[in-house]
Design an enzyme around this catalytic site. Structure first.
Site, PDB file in Angstrom:
ATOM      1  N   ARG A  64     -44.010  10.267 -17.983  1.00  0.00           N
ATOM      2  CA  ARG A  64     -44.249  11.572 -17.817  1.00  0.00           C
ATOM      3  C   ARG A  64     -44.608  12.074 -16.301  1.00  0.00           C
ATOM      4  NH1 ARG A  64     -49.812  14.977 -19.061  1.00  0.00           N
ATOM      5  NH2 ARG A  64     -49.116  17.049 -18.789  1.00  0.00           N
ATOM      6  N   GLY A 114     -55.170  19.184 -28.248  1.00  0.00           N
ATOM      7  CA  GLY A 114     -56.097  18.559 -28.666  1.00  0.00           C
ATOM      8  C   GLY A 114     -57.138  19.709 -29.520  1.00  0.00           C
ATOM      9  N   ILE A 115     -57.209  20.754 -28.736  1.00  0.00           N
ATOM     10  CA  ILE A 115     -57.986  21.678 -29.271  1.00  0.00           C
ATOM     11  C   ILE A 115     -57.327  22.527 -30.538  1.00  0.00           C
ATOM     12  CG2 ILE A 115     -59.062  24.040 -28.875  1.00  0.00           C
ATOM     13  CD1 ILE A 115     -59.663  23.099 -26.191  1.00  0.00           C
ATOM     14  N   GLY A 116     -55.965  22.645 -30.258  1.00  0.00           N
ATOM     15  CA  GLY A 116     -55.169  23.207 -31.200  1.00  0.00           C
ATOM     16  C   GLY A 116     -54.889  22.584 -32.500  1.00  0.00           C
ATOM     17  N   HIS A 143     -50.113  25.270 -26.696  1.00  0.00           N
ATOM     18  CA  HIS A 143     -50.769  23.952 -26.498  1.00  0.00           C
ATOM     19  C   HIS A 143     -52.209  24.155 -25.823  1.00  0.00           C
ATOM     20  CE1 HIS A 143     -50.134  19.664 -25.001  1.00  0.00           C
ATOM     21  NE2 HIS A 143     -51.214  20.194 -24.175  1.00  0.00           N
ATOM     22  N   HIS A 164     -46.349  21.508 -19.465  1.00  0.00           N
ATOM     23  CA  HIS A 164     -46.472  20.892 -20.859  1.00  0.00           C
ATOM     24  C   HIS A 164     -44.990  20.997 -21.654  1.00  0.00           C
ATOM     25  CE1 HIS A 164     -50.836  22.304 -20.814  1.00  0.00           C
ATOM     26  NE2 HIS A 164     -50.756  20.889 -20.692  1.00  0.00           N
ATOM     27  N   ASN A 191     -57.236  20.271 -33.838  1.00  0.00           N
ATOM     28  CA  ASN A 191     -58.337  19.865 -34.188  1.00  0.00           C
ATOM     29  C   ASN A 191     -59.357  21.229 -34.759  1.00  0.00           C
ATOM     30  OD1 ASN A 191     -57.781  17.115 -34.388  1.00  0.00           O
ATOM     31  ND2 ASN A 191     -57.957  17.229 -32.207  1.00  0.00           N
ATOM     32  N   ARG A 237     -59.913  24.278 -15.081  1.00  0.00           N
ATOM     33  CA  ARG A 237     -59.323  24.904 -14.172  1.00  0.00           C
ATOM     34  C   ARG A 237     -59.331  26.377 -14.658  1.00  0.00           C
ATOM     35  NH1 ARG A 237     -53.728  21.857 -15.373  1.00  0.00           N
ATOM     36  NH2 ARG A 237     -55.250  20.514 -16.812  1.00  0.00           N
ATOM     37  N   GLY A 266     -55.785  22.367 -25.085  1.00  0.00           N
ATOM     38  CA  GLY A 266     -56.478  21.172 -24.879  1.00  0.00           C
ATOM     39  C   GLY A 266     -57.141  21.431 -23.618  1.00  0.00           C
ATOM     40  N   ASN A 308     -47.845   7.436 -19.498  1.00  0.00           N
ATOM     41  CA  ASN A 308     -48.339   8.800 -19.354  1.00  0.00           C
ATOM     42  C   ASN A 308     -49.778   8.696 -18.650  1.00  0.00           C
ATOM     43  OD1 ASN A 308     -49.489  11.384 -19.281  1.00  0.00           O
ATOM     44  ND2 ASN A 308     -48.763  11.977 -21.474  1.00  0.00           N
ATOM     45  N   LYS A 351     -51.840   6.735 -21.114  1.00  0.00           N
ATOM     46  CA  LYS A 351     -51.448   6.504 -22.113  1.00  0.00           C
ATOM     47  C   LYS A 351     -50.113   5.547 -22.382  1.00  0.00           C
ATOM     48  CE  LYS A 351     -53.326  10.843 -24.017  1.00  0.00           C
ATOM     49  NZ  LYS A 351     -52.726  12.313 -24.559  1.00  0.00           N
ATOM     50  N   ARG A 379     -65.514  20.247 -27.763  1.00  0.00           N
ATOM     51  CA  ARG A 379     -66.547  19.820 -28.740  1.00  0.00           C
ATOM     52  C   ARG A 379     -68.053  19.981 -28.341  1.00  0.00           C
ATOM     53  NH1 ARG A 379     -63.071  14.445 -29.022  1.00  0.00           N
ATOM     54  NH2 ARG A 379     -63.120  14.908 -26.732  1.00  0.00           N
ATOM     55  N   GLU A 419     -45.374  13.953 -27.177  1.00  0.00           N
ATOM     56  CA  GLU A 419     -44.869  13.678 -25.963  1.00  0.00           C
ATOM     57  C   GLU A 419     -44.233  12.366 -25.711  1.00  0.00           C
ATOM     58  OE1 GLU A 419     -47.743  16.493 -23.141  1.00  0.00           O
ATOM     59  OE2 GLU A 419     -48.380  14.753 -23.869  1.00  0.00           O
TER      60      GLU A 419
END
Length: 398
Positions: A99, A334-336, A214, A187, A338, A247, A216, A9, A16, A291, A385
């Protein structure tokens, strides 16, 4: 020795990679578990690149800086493969799954990659300029590293291809829709992962009406009924919908005309503004990272967070309407995954839907974060994913 399957990915500044057994267990019914997963971040000029590898239990196996040629996508991939070879696990790489963000009209299922497929996917790069070029660079790097090994493309847009036709159309002349100007959605590999996991966690709810958020650096939401996409916030490109890291999200199309006609901006300048300089970064003037914004004392950083949350709440209502009701809400990304505080604010503002937050479960990292009496269930699931890509790649190669 066990044959292996690699998933790749490649993003704009990261790559990744995960290693799976090539032969799926349980006949491929369950999502496979990676033997190890690695991520290289900060790839590109001026960034501090780093390579990290973890085993299936999350234990760190490697954590080191990347410099020089190793700080490129190809260099980082080579470093990962070199590390893998040193582990003495043996076995050959029997396939690589990738991906690919945009599949356009034609690619609605995983496909073996050849030069013709690569050319068709490269033609879609203007629709996803932050992702598609790097996705395809990862494919070419893998083809060079594993000559003759099957490469499989798995598409973020494919999950949404079965949406009702009404939800895939813009109010534009039909000829433009037929030419490909339509809502694609993105996504999809993440949503497919959540659908599969949620069916095991809460089968009764999973068979109903579910909104998945989703959230992030790239963010979208999807209305899912009986495991199938009904509507989603992203549309023609990954620019639409929610406020994101850099974005802009939802935007009146006339703003683009104004920027070009009255401000003298070129198409390239507008693209850079909307894709790379807007969103949380543009609103805050501080950072695109949630963060960093939460840690900042700047009023504009707090306003950017408020804007993000308000957009999530508004789109939650829109997707609830598309489903004609909601049975469950699932946070991921990531946000959802953590951001407990952010999840709490979203669900408190969505109390009118019948969701009641269990503050202790939310703060404690539980999977279910709604109370027992909540009419709408709320959950947090970690997207995978790579496991979805591995399963698709194994099936396609077979």
């Amino acid at each position: 020795m066990t044959d292996s399957l690699l998933t790749l990915n490649a993003g704009s500044s990261s790559i990744k990679v995960a290693l799976f057994d090539a032969a799926p267990k349980d006949g491929g019914a369950a999502l496979p578990a990676a033997r190890w997963s690695g991520q290289a971040d900060g790839l590109g000029a001026g960034l501090k690149a780093r390579l990290r590898v973890h085993d299936a239990r999350g234990q760190a196996l490697l954590d080191e800086p990347l410099d020089g040629a190793r700080a490129s996508h190809q260099g980082a991939l080579a470093a990962l493969l070199e590390w893998h070879a040193q582990q003495g696990e043996g076995g050959r790489i029997a396939g690589v799954g990738h991906r690919i963000v945009h599949g356009g009209m034609d690619f609605v299922a995983p496909v073996r990659i050849d030069e013709a497929v690569l050319r068709d996917l490269a033609a879609l790069e203007p629709l996803a300029p932050l992702h598609q070029p790097h996705n395809l660079a990862g494919v070419r790097a893998a083809m060079q590293a594993f000559a003759g090994v099957p490469q499989v493309a798995c598409f973020d847009t494919a999950f949404h291809a079965a949406q009702p036709e009404l939800n895939r159309r813009f109010a534009l002349p039909r000829a433009l829709h037929d030419a490909g100007v339509r809502r694609y959605g993105f996504h999809g590999l993440s949503y497919e992962s959540i659908v599969h996991q949620f069916a095991r966690e809460a089968p009764d709810l999973a068979n109903g009406r579910v909104i998945v958020a989703h959230l992030g650096n790239g963010a979208s939401m999807c209305a899912i009924a009986r495991g199938r996409s009904v509507a989603t916030t992203m549309s023609f490109s990954p620019l639409d919908g929610l406020t994101m890291g850099t974005r802009c999200g939802r935007l009146d199309a006339a703003v683009v005309l104004y920027l070009m006609r009255s401000r003298g901006m070129s198409p390239d300048e507008v693209e850079t503004l909307l894709f790379r300089e807007s969103g949380l970064l543009g609103l805050s003037g501080v950072s695109s990272d949630m963060r960093a914004l939460e840690a900042s004392g700047e009023p504009a950083a707090a306003e950017a967070i408020d804007h993000f949350i308000e957009q999530v709440v508004q789109h939650m209502g829109s997707l609830a309407a598309a489903l004609r009701g909601v049975d469950a809400i699932v946070f991921t990304g990531g946000i959802g995954e953590n951001g407990a505080g952010l999840r709490a604010r979203v669900l408190e503002d969505c109390a009118w839907m019948g969701v009641e937050l269990d503050a202790g479960a939310n703060a404690g990292g539980q999977a279910r974060i709604s109370t027992a009496r909540s009419r709408v269930g709320a959950w947090v699931l970690r997207t995978d994913e790579e496991a979805v890509i591995a399963r698709h790649a194994a099936r396609t190669i077979a």
